[in-house]
Design a protein around this motif. Structure first.
Motif, PDB file in Angstrom:
ATOM      1  N   GLU A 117       0.823  -1.209   0.000  1.00  0.00           N
ATOM      2  CA  GLU A 117       0.000   0.000   0.000  1.00  0.00           C
ATOM      3  C   GLU A 117       0.856   1.258   0.000  1.00  0.00           C
ATOM      4  O   GLU A 117       0.614   2.195  -0.769  1.00  0.00           O
ATOM      5  N   ASP A 118       1.875   1.279   0.821  1.00  0.00           N
ATOM      6  CA  ASP A 118       2.762   2.441   0.898  1.00  0.00           C
ATOM      7  C   ASP A 118       3.507   2.636  -0.421  1.00  0.00           C
ATOM      8  O   ASP A 118       3.596   3.747  -0.952  1.00  0.00           O
ATOM      9  N   ALA A 119       4.041   1.539  -0.974  1.00  0.00           N
ATOM     10  CA  ALA A 119       4.800   1.632  -2.222  1.00  0.00           C
ATOM     11  C   ALA A 119       3.918   2.090  -3.378  1.00  0.00           C
ATOM     12  O   ALA A 119       4.317   2.943  -4.189  1.00  0.00           O
ATOM     13  N   ILE A 120       2.726   1.543  -3.467  1.00  0.00           N
ATOM     14  CA  ILE A 120       1.811   1.928  -4.552  1.00  0.00           C
ATOM     15  C   ILE A 120       1.433   3.392  -4.439  1.00  0.00           C
ATOM     16  O   ILE A 120       1.434   4.136  -5.436  1.00  0.00           O
ATOM     17  N   ASN A 121       1.129   3.840  -3.241  1.00  0.00           N
ATOM     18  CA  ASN A 121       0.733   5.234  -3.046  1.00  0.00           C
ATOM     19  C   ASN A 121       1.864   6.208  -3.367  1.00  0.00           C
ATOM     20  O   ASN A 121       1.625   7.323  -3.836  1.00  0.00           O
ATOM     21  N   ARG A 122       3.086   5.795  -3.132  1.00  0.00           N
ATOM     22  CA  ARG A 122       4.226   6.696  -3.348  1.00  0.00           C
ATOM     23  C   ARG A 122       4.785   6.635  -4.771  1.00  0.00           C
ATOM     24  O   ARG A 122       5.561   7.514  -5.155  1.00  0.00           O
ATOM     25  N   THR A 123       4.408   5.609  -5.531  1.00  0.00           N
ATOM     26  CA  THR A 123       5.060   5.443  -6.835  1.00  0.00           C
ATOM     27  C   THR A 123       4.088   5.325  -8.009  1.00  0.00           C
ATOM     28  O   THR A 123       4.520   5.010  -9.125  1.00  0.00           O
ATOM     29  N   SER A 124       2.805   5.554  -7.793  1.00  0.00           N
ATOM     30  CA  SER A 124       1.880   5.554  -8.927  1.00  0.00           C
ATOM     31  C   SER A 124       1.880   6.948  -9.526  1.00  0.00           C
ATOM     32  O   SER A 124       1.402   7.905  -8.917  1.00  0.00           O
ATOM     33  N   THR A 125       2.449   7.089 -10.708  1.00  0.00           N
ATOM     34  CA  THR A 125       2.589   8.379 -11.368  1.00  0.00           C
ATOM     35  C   THR A 125       1.921   8.316 -12.738  1.00  0.00           C
ATOM     36  O   THR A 125       1.567   7.240 -13.232  1.00  0.00           O
ATOM     37  N   GLU A 126       1.762   9.453 -13.365  1.00  0.00           N
ATOM     38  CA  GLU A 126       1.121   9.488 -14.673  1.00  0.00           C
ATOM     39  C   GLU A 126       1.937   8.716 -15.700  1.00  0.00           C
ATOM     40  O   GLU A 126       1.382   8.052 -16.580  1.00  0.00           O
ATOM     41  N   LYS A 127       3.261   8.787 -15.586  1.00  0.00           N
ATOM     42  CA  LYS A 127       4.121   8.086 -16.544  1.00  0.00           C
ATOM     43  C   LYS A 127       4.336   6.617 -16.192  1.00  0.00           C
ATOM     44  O   LYS A 127       4.753   5.835 -17.049  1.00  0.00           O
ATOM     45  N   ALA A 128       4.059   6.257 -14.957  1.00  0.00           N
ATOM     46  CA  ALA A 128       4.253   4.871 -14.529  1.00  0.00           C
ATOM     47  C   ALA A 128       3.154   4.505 -13.533  1.00  0.00           C
ATOM     48  O   ALA A 128       3.405   4.343 -12.333  1.00  0.00           O
ATOM     49  N   PRO A 129       1.925   4.366 -14.024  1.00  0.00           N
ATOM     50  CA  PRO A 129       0.792   4.134 -13.117  1.00  0.00           C
ATOM     51  C   PRO A 129       0.699   2.700 -12.602  1.00  0.00           C
ATOM     52  O   PRO A 129       1.121   1.752 -13.268  1.00  0.00           O
ATOM     53  N   TRP A 130       0.140   2.587 -11.415  1.00  0.00           N
ATOM     54  CA  TRP A 130      -0.217   1.293 -10.855  1.00  0.00           C
ATOM     55  C   TRP A 130      -1.684   1.002 -11.163  1.00  0.00           C
ATOM     56  O   TRP A 130      -2.517   1.910 -11.205  1.00  0.00           O
ATOM     57  N   TYR A 131      -2.000  -0.272 -11.340  1.00  0.00           N
ATOM     58  CA  TYR A 131      -3.380  -0.740 -11.470  1.00  0.00           C
ATOM     59  C   TYR A 131      -3.594  -1.830 -10.430  1.00  0.00           C
ATOM     60  O   TYR A 131      -2.787  -2.757 -10.317  1.00  0.00           O
ATOM     61  N   ILE A 132      -4.667  -1.707  -9.667  1.00  0.00           N
ATOM     62  CA  ILE A 132      -5.015  -2.724  -8.677  1.00  0.00           C
ATOM     63  C   ILE A 132      -6.010  -3.676  -9.337  1.00  0.00           C
ATOM     64  O   ILE A 132      -7.138  -3.292  -9.651  1.00  0.00           O
ATOM     65  N   VAL A 133      -5.574  -4.910  -9.560  1.00  0.00           N
ATOM     66  CA  VAL A 133      -6.383  -5.875 -10.298  1.00  0.00           C
ATOM     67  C   VAL A 133      -6.945  -6.933  -9.351  1.00  0.00           C
ATOM     68  O   VAL A 133      -6.176  -7.652  -8.705  1.00  0.00           O
ATOM     69  N   PRO A 134      -8.272  -7.025  -9.217  1.00  0.00           N
ATOM     70  CA  PRO A 134      -8.845  -8.093  -8.385  1.00  0.00           C
ATOM     71  C   PRO A 134      -8.437  -9.443  -8.963  1.00  0.00           C
ATOM     72  O   PRO A 134      -8.709  -9.731 -10.132  1.00  0.00           O
ATOM     73  N   ALA A 135      -7.794 -10.287  -8.141  1.00  0.00           N
ATOM     74  CA  ALA A 135      -7.137 -11.476  -8.691  1.00  0.00           C
ATOM     75  C   ALA A 135      -7.669 -12.798  -8.154  1.00  0.00           C
ATOM     76  O   ALA A 135      -7.097 -13.854  -8.436  1.00  0.00           O
ATOM     77  N   ASP A 136      -8.754 -12.777  -7.403  1.00  0.00           N
ATOM     78  CA  ASP A 136      -9.301 -14.045  -6.910  1.00  0.00           C
ATOM     79  C   ASP A 136      -9.842 -14.903  -8.049  1.00  0.00           C
ATOM     80  O   ASP A 136      -9.852 -16.134  -7.953  1.00  0.00           O
ATOM     81  N   ASP A 137     -10.323 -14.260  -9.109  1.00  0.00           N
ATOM     82  CA  ASP A 137     -10.781 -14.981 -10.294  1.00  0.00           C
ATOM     83  C   ASP A 137      -9.761 -14.764 -11.407  1.00  0.00           C
ATOM     84  O   ASP A 137      -9.636 -13.664 -11.949  1.00  0.00           O
ATOM     85  N   LYS A 138      -9.022 -15.812 -11.739  1.00  0.00           N
ATOM     86  CA  LYS A 138      -7.904 -15.663 -12.671  1.00  0.00           C
ATOM     87  C   LYS A 138      -8.320 -15.217 -14.073  1.00  0.00           C
ATOM     88  O   LYS A 138      -7.676 -14.327 -14.651  1.00  0.00           O
ATOM     89  N   PRO A 139      -9.366 -15.806 -14.688  1.00  0.00           N
ATOM     90  CA  PRO A 139      -9.740 -15.366 -16.032  1.00  0.00           C
ATOM     91  C   PRO A 139     -10.070 -13.875 -16.092  1.00  0.00           C
ATOM     92  O   PRO A 139      -9.688 -13.180 -17.045  1.00  0.00           O
ATOM     93  N   THR A 140     -10.750 -13.370 -15.075  1.00  0.00           N
ATOM     94  CA  THR A 140     -11.095 -11.950 -15.050  1.00  0.00           C
ATOM     95  C   THR A 140      -9.857 -11.092 -14.905  1.00  0.00           C
ATOM     96  O   THR A 140      -9.695 -10.076 -15.595  1.00  0.00           O
TER      97      THR A 140
END
Length: 283
Positions: free
Chosen positions: A218-241
């Motif tokens: 959480e700390d790393a994502i909040n500090r390093t999600s930038t316009e040029k290098a964005p983070w995406y949080i992907v719900p991963a409990d369902d692999k195909p989705t």
């Protein structure tokens, strides 16, 4: 796919790990074909590269996602690097060195399976690992505090800005799996003989640090999600989705670069195409 993009501070505990798209497999099949075609154009264009970063807890599905998302992309156009424990040689360089030398060439997609963020995640949970880097400023683990890792995150931001400014399109995905789903996947590794090789007792040891890892992510994502290098949080409990979300995010991002086009023949060559055709037909 902007709903998954981190543009404001996030709290991982409030973000769902479960999303099910009943048409995910069909959507992925379509996206794979389009991605393959677009990567061919990107390769011919030769001015951009793309770096896809995958992070997540053990069993979050990184390996199978890479296989399923990129299975139709020309082998010359995608390069996957799985970063393990640093080698002796890698430890003799700064922490970003081994990642820098693995960056994709222009025209190619590079996939980092685990990434440079391990240096502010695993090492933050286990600061004793830093001692192996033999840093002049670190005499003991007492010197490895929050400020140390925040400085590293700033180094990462600078690294990503530099490569983005030089033509690398960066996408970073956190595969957000629940602790319950991780338990189920670990149990499957034990119960299915063909999955036994994936199981490690170390997975259970790391699982005991679940809450700490979540806080570090959480700390790393909040500090390093930038316009040029964005983070995406992907719900991963369902692999195909999860795979479909990642594939479509990559596809939509590449499609947004309207200047990525196959190069045209020069006027001199185009003017002689009929001549070349006749030469071949009469061969």
């Amino acid at each position: 796919m902007h709903k998954y993009k981190v543009t404001t501070p996030i709290n991982l505990s409030k973000i769902s790990t479960k999303e099910v798209d009943s048409n995910a497999k069909d959507k992925l099949k379509k996206a794979r074909k389009q991605l393959s075609e677009l990567q061919d154009t990107m390769y011919a264009h030769g001015k951009y590269s793309m770096l896809v970063c995958l992070q997540g807890m053990d069993t979050s599905g990184k390996d199978s996602l890479i296989r399923e998302v990129f299975k139709q992309v020309n082998a010359r156009g995608v390069v996957v690097h799985s970063f393990k424990v640093p080698t002796d040689k890698e430890l003799k360089h700064d922490f970003l060195w081994r990642h820098y030398v693995a960056l994709p060439e222009r025209g190619k997609i590079g996939v980092f399976n685990r990434t440079h963020y391990e240096n502010v995640l695993v090492t933050r949970v286990h600061p004793e690992y830093i001692m192996g880097e033999k840093l002049p400023s670190v005499k003991s683990t007492n010197d490895i505090d929050d400020a140390f890792f925040h400085n590293r995150m700033e180094d990462i931001n600078n690294f990503e800005k530099h490569i983005a400014d030089n033509g690398t399109i960066i996408l970073k995905f956190f595969l957000h799996v629940s602790k319950e789903e991780q338990k189920n996947r670990l149990l499957r590794r034990i119960e299915k003989k063909n999955k036994n090789w994936k199981f490690s007792a170390g997975d259970l040891e790391e699982r005991e640090h679940w809450s700490t890892y979540q806080a570090c992510y959480e700390d790393a994502i909040n500090r390093t999600s930038t316009e040029k290098a964005p983070w995406y949080i992907v719900p991963a409990d369902d692999k195909p989705t999860a795979r479909t979300i990642v594939a479509n995010t990559i596809l939509e991002t590449l499609e947004s670069y309207k200047d990525i086009k196959a190069p045209e023949l020069d006027d001199k060559t185009k003017a002689r195409l009929d001549e070349f055709r006749a030469q071949l037909e009469n061969d």
